[in-house]
Design a protein around this motif. Sequence first.
Motif, short mmCIF file in Angstrom:
data_model
loop_
_atom_site.label_atom_id
_atom_site.label_comp_id
_atom_site.label_asym_id
_atom_site.label_seq_id
_atom_site.Cartn_x
_atom_site.Cartn_y
_atom_site.Cartn_z
N GLN A 64 0.83 -1.25 0.00
CA GLN A 64 -0.06 0.11 -0.04
C GLN A 64 0.83 1.57 -0.01
O GLN A 64 1.95 1.32 0.47
N PHE A 65 0.22 2.32 -0.69
CA PHE A 65 0.98 3.58 -0.60
C PHE A 65 -0.23 4.58 -0.14
O PHE A 65 -1.16 4.58 -0.54
N GLN A 72 -3.51 17.11 -1.65
CA GLN A 72 -4.41 15.91 -1.83
C GLN A 72 -3.71 14.64 -0.85
O GLN A 72 -2.57 14.78 -0.53
N ASP A 73 -4.81 13.82 -0.54
CA ASP A 73 -4.28 12.45 0.33
C ASP A 73 -4.97 11.35 -0.41
O ASP A 73 -6.16 10.99 -0.29
N VAL A 74 -4.15 10.72 -0.91
CA VAL A 74 -4.44 9.51 -2.01
C VAL A 74 -3.90 8.19 -1.66
O VAL A 74 -2.79 8.19 -1.27
N PHE A 75 -4.84 7.14 -1.74
CA PHE A 75 -4.37 5.85 -1.09
C PHE A 75 -4.22 4.81 -2.61
O PHE A 75 -5.09 5.06 -3.30
N TYR A 76 -3.29 4.12 -2.51
CA TYR A 76 -2.99 3.10 -3.56
C TYR A 76 -2.54 2.00 -2.94
O TYR A 76 -2.20 1.59 -1.93
N ASN A 77 -3.21 0.91 -3.97
CA ASN A 77 -2.58 -0.64 -3.77
C ASN A 77 -1.82 -0.96 -4.70
O ASN A 77 -1.70 -0.62 -5.76
N GLN A 95 -6.79 3.52 -4.93
CA GLN A 95 -7.69 2.70 -4.00
C GLN A 95 -8.61 3.61 -3.47
O GLN A 95 -10.09 3.34 -3.55
N GLY A 96 -8.55 4.87 -2.93
CA GLY A 96 -9.41 5.79 -2.50
C GLY A 96 -8.69 6.98 -1.98
O GLY A 96 -7.42 7.41 -2.14
N SER A 97 -9.36 8.17 -1.65
CA SER A 97 -8.78 9.47 -1.24
C SER A 97 -9.73 9.83 -0.10
O SER A 97 -10.81 9.61 0.25
N LEU A 98 -8.94 10.53 0.92
CA LEU A 98 -9.49 11.45 1.94
C LEU A 98 -9.81 13.07 1.40
O LEU A 98 -10.59 13.64 2.37
N THR A 99 -9.47 13.15 0.32
CA THR A 99 -9.85 14.83 -0.16
C THR A 99 -10.64 14.88 -1.54
O THR A 99 -10.48 16.06 -2.06
N GLY A 100 -11.30 13.70 -1.83
CA GLY A 100 -12.41 13.70 -2.64
C GLY A 100 -11.83 13.31 -4.08
O GLY A 100 -12.91 13.32 -5.03
N GLU A 101 -10.82 12.90 -4.36
CA GLU A 101 -10.32 12.39 -5.58
C GLU A 101 -11.22 11.03 -5.77
O GLU A 101 -11.32 10.32 -4.61
N LEU A 135 -1.16 4.56 9.56
CA LEU A 135 -1.23 5.74 8.61
C LEU A 135 -1.30 5.45 7.09
O LEU A 135 -1.67 6.06 6.38
N VAL A 136 -0.77 4.11 6.65
CA VAL A 136 -0.82 3.99 5.49
C VAL A 136 -1.82 3.31 4.64
O VAL A 136 -2.37 3.36 3.68
N TYR A 137 -2.80 2.89 5.86
CA TYR A 137 -4.37 2.35 5.22
C TYR A 137 -5.37 3.42 5.25
O TYR A 137 -5.55 4.32 5.99
N LEU A 138 -6.11 3.30 4.09
CA LEU A 138 -7.50 4.22 4.02
C LEU A 138 -8.35 3.88 5.29
O LEU A 138 -8.84 2.75 5.43
N PRO A 139 -8.69 4.95 6.01
CA PRO A 139 -9.56 4.83 7.00
C PRO A 139 -11.02 4.26 6.55
O PRO A 139 -11.41 4.56 5.46
N VAL A 140 -11.69 3.58 7.52
CA VAL A 140 -13.00 3.17 7.29
C VAL A 140 -13.96 4.20 7.49
O VAL A 140 -13.74 4.91 8.52
#
Length: 152
Positions: A64-65, A72-77, A95-101, A135-140
């Motif tokens: 994960q990244f 921007q705060d973006v998560f990747y697998n 994977q997802g984002s905390l900032t709307g992307e 901190l690496v994982y997209l929060p639920v």
Amino acid sequence: MAEPLRSDWRLYCFRLALVLTGSISLVGCESSAPQSMSAWFACSSKSGDQLVLGHLDFVESRGQFRLQFFGQDVFYNVKRISPQGGSVSGTAVFQGSLTGETKAAPFDFVYDRHEQRLKLDGVWNECDVLQDRSLVYLPVDETQTADPTEQQ
């Protein structure tokens, strides 16, 4: 078991000793230091504009990244990583984002296990060991609920 030839006796004894001590090297007589099965790291660009938090699992060949870049705060697998000597390479997908992307382009990376550095867009970034692994994982999103009586 057949007795080894006298000329091979030292090599036979050396390998037997390695097997008995758990430090086996069947391919040759050289041994290498044990390598970690995963890496947890935090890297920043030289300008300080980009922060990359990452986890790579070398056994499962995935990771994960989390990229924080200009707000921007973006998560990747990472679905698959490939070893290349002391480094691993792979591709990370959105994977997802905390900032709307809602989407982001995949990117290729190289992580140097020995030097603890990450190569993105042709630029090497120095890394440190990541202390807070969560901190690496997209929060639920706990505000979403499966209870139909609460959704009106």
